[in-house]
Enzyme design. Structure first.
Site, PDB file in Angstrom:
ATOM      1  N   ARG A   1       0.798  -1.238   0.000  1.00  0.00           N
ATOM      2  CA  ARG A   1       0.000   0.000   0.000  1.00  0.00           C
ATOM      3  C   ARG A   1       0.830   1.287   0.000  1.00  0.00           C
ATOM      4  NH1 ARG A   1      -3.314   1.679   2.940  1.00  0.00           N
ATOM      5  NH2 ARG A   1      -4.855   2.172   1.371  1.00  0.00           N
TER       6      ARG A   1
ATOM      7  N   CYS B   1      14.967  -4.992  -3.704  1.00  0.00           N
ATOM      8  CA  CYS B   1      15.823  -4.138  -4.531  1.00  0.00           C
ATOM      9  C   CYS B   1      15.005  -3.201  -5.395  1.00  0.00           C
ATOM     10  CB  CYS B   1      16.723  -5.016  -5.385  1.00  0.00           C
ATOM     11  SG  CYS B   1      17.702  -6.089  -4.353  1.00  0.00           S
ATOM     12  N   GLU B   2      14.349  -2.253  -4.782  1.00  0.00           N
ATOM     13  CA  GLU B   2      13.543  -1.250  -5.477  1.00  0.00           C
ATOM     14  C   GLU B   2      13.567   0.013  -4.632  1.00  0.00           C
ATOM     15  OE1 GLU B   2      10.764  -1.539  -7.994  1.00  0.00           O
ATOM     16  OE2 GLU B   2      10.716  -3.713  -8.256  1.00  0.00           O
TER      17      GLU B   2
END
Ligand code: LLP
Length: 423
Positions: free
Chosen positions: A314, A345-346
């Site tokens: 969310r 990994c973002e």
């Protein structure tokens, strides 16, 4: 109101200290409170006590069997949007005749399955879907009860990605085309088109858009009856918001909402169907995580925890705000401006941004609040992370209502093709 509170400085779910659950279940995990689930259902049911109303919990908000069974025991019906959700509702003991099947893209196979189960009815969103349902029902010798979902072009004043009642959204039939579609629907075999459905969006914190939509629904019901249609049920959808920011964004009380329904639709002598999701389970659930590391970036601190965007999407998807509470509420010391981030990994992998919270250290537990709706149900295994377990608390008792899978379970879902299988 919810039942997550500090006792002797330690955050508890009802009477269970969260560190105990963390020790026994491991982190991260979702934790739900039975008392909170029951309270929210009852507050809504009591608000509508004087009206002919049926509460159909929106399964999409939280579809754990234990949550559904808790709702079913209180007498809830269910609003489902797929065969999978219908199966879940039935498995949790919900009577078929209290189930409504909604959604813009039901397949013919799903329609046939639902007709076979004997559900209450379908909310239909297009002319093409209406013909398909008529054909399927006819081929089975069944009659499908239908409410057409009408798009009232009302601005729900919520996040763009969860607003559904504007004319540019994919949902429903344009209000101005509704009357002619009802006329056509009457000519189709195997259908009993006797309801109207609207759902204008989610996390709505103001009654005004509901009022606009209900008044339009009222006008349409009267117009359709004048044209000879029997309109027996009005499905007003869900959408009532929850206080994600504590006392700073208090949504309307169910009593006010029920008063509005009575005032706008009460004299129509139709059964009112409600499809609440978030207001029942939203703050009945939290996500508990452990701090892995803390590091100081330029101007702020990053607290890296073992839960991530794949567990609770969310914040990333809707810029949603969830409060973060330290499980150890007794810790003194200065606050630090920080982002709470996960290991994925973002750059978008965060649970909370720019918060003034204690300077957490490795091993500390945090609780991401109001995560009981659209939390676990929207999780994924991105980065080959295991789906997190779910725990249901009731007083001093608790049960793991979805265990953490193993890596073998997860990797074992894949298959090698024959040309790669031989070693
Ligand atoms: N009925 C229909 C037809 C719906 O589309 C929805 C939600 C509901 C009922 C339940 O609405 P509620 O009472 O929970 O607001 N994933 C998003 C929310 C998507 C809502 C989709 N439809 C989020 O996390 O905010």
């Amino acid at each position: 109101m919810h039942h997550f509170a500090y006792k002797d400085g330690v955050l508890h779910a009802e009477d269970v200290p969260l560190p105990r659950l963390a020790d026994e279940v491991g982190t991260p995990f979702y934790c739900y409170s039975t008392a909170t689930l029951e309270r929210h259902y009852r507050v809504l049911a009591e608000a509508f006590a004087g009206q002919d109303a049926v509460i159909c919990f929106a399964v999409k908000a939280n579809s754990n069997q234990a949550v559904l069974a808790t709702m079913a025991r209180l007498g809830a019906g269910m609003d489902v949007v797929s065969e999978g959700e219908l199966r879940r509702a039935r498995a949790a003991g919900v009577a078929a005749d209290k189930i409504i099947f909604a959604g813009v893209g039901k397949s013919r196979a799903e329609m046939a399955y639902a007709l076979g189960e004997g559900i209450f009815g379908f909310n239909v969103e297009s002319e093409a879907e209406l013909s398909a349902l008529s054909e399927v029902a006819q081929s089975l010798g069944a009659t499908a009860r239908v409410a057409l979902r009408v798009n009232p072009d009302v601005d729900a004043k919520t996040h763009a990605k969860i607003s559904t009642g504007k004319s540019e959204n994919k949902f429903g039939i344009p209000y101005l085309r509704a009357a002619s579609l009802y006329a056509e629907a009457r000519r189709l075999p195997a259908l009993d088109v006797s309801g109207i459905h609207m759902h204008i969006g989610s996390q709505i914190t103001d009654l005004a858009p509901f009022r606009d939509a209900f008044l339009l629904m009222r006008d349409l019901a009267l117009e359709l009856r004048r044209a000879g249609h029997a309109i027996h049920h009005l499905d007003i959808g869900g959408g009532l918001g929850v206080p994600y920011r504590g006392s700073n964004d208090v949504p309307p009380h169910p009593d006010e909402y029920a008063r509005l329904v009575k005032e706008t639709l009460g004299d129509l002598e139709a059964t009112i169907y409600l499809e609440p999701g978030r207001m029942i389970t939203g703050n009945a659930g939290i996500l508990v995580a452990s701090v892995l590391y803390a590091k100081d970036g330029a101007g702020k601190r990053f607290t890296i925890v073992d839960a991530a965007m794949n567990d609770l999407i969310r914040p990333t998807l809707y810029e949603a705000y969830h409060e973060v509470w330290p499980v150890d509420g007794s810790r003194a010391g200065p606050l630090a401006l920080q982002d709470i981030v996960g290991p994925v990994c973002e750059t978008g992998d965060y649970l909370a941004l720019e918060r003034e919270l204690p300077a957490f250290a490795e091993g500390d537990l945090i609780a991401v609040m109001t995560a009981g709706a659209y939390g676990a149900v929207m999780s994924s295994t991105y980065n080959t992370r295991l789906l997190v377990p779910e725990v249901l608390v009731r007083g001093g008792d608790y049960a793991v209502v979805r265990p953490r899978p193993s890596f073998d379970d997860l990797i074992g879902l894949d298959r090698l093709p024959p040309w790669l299988a031989s070693s």
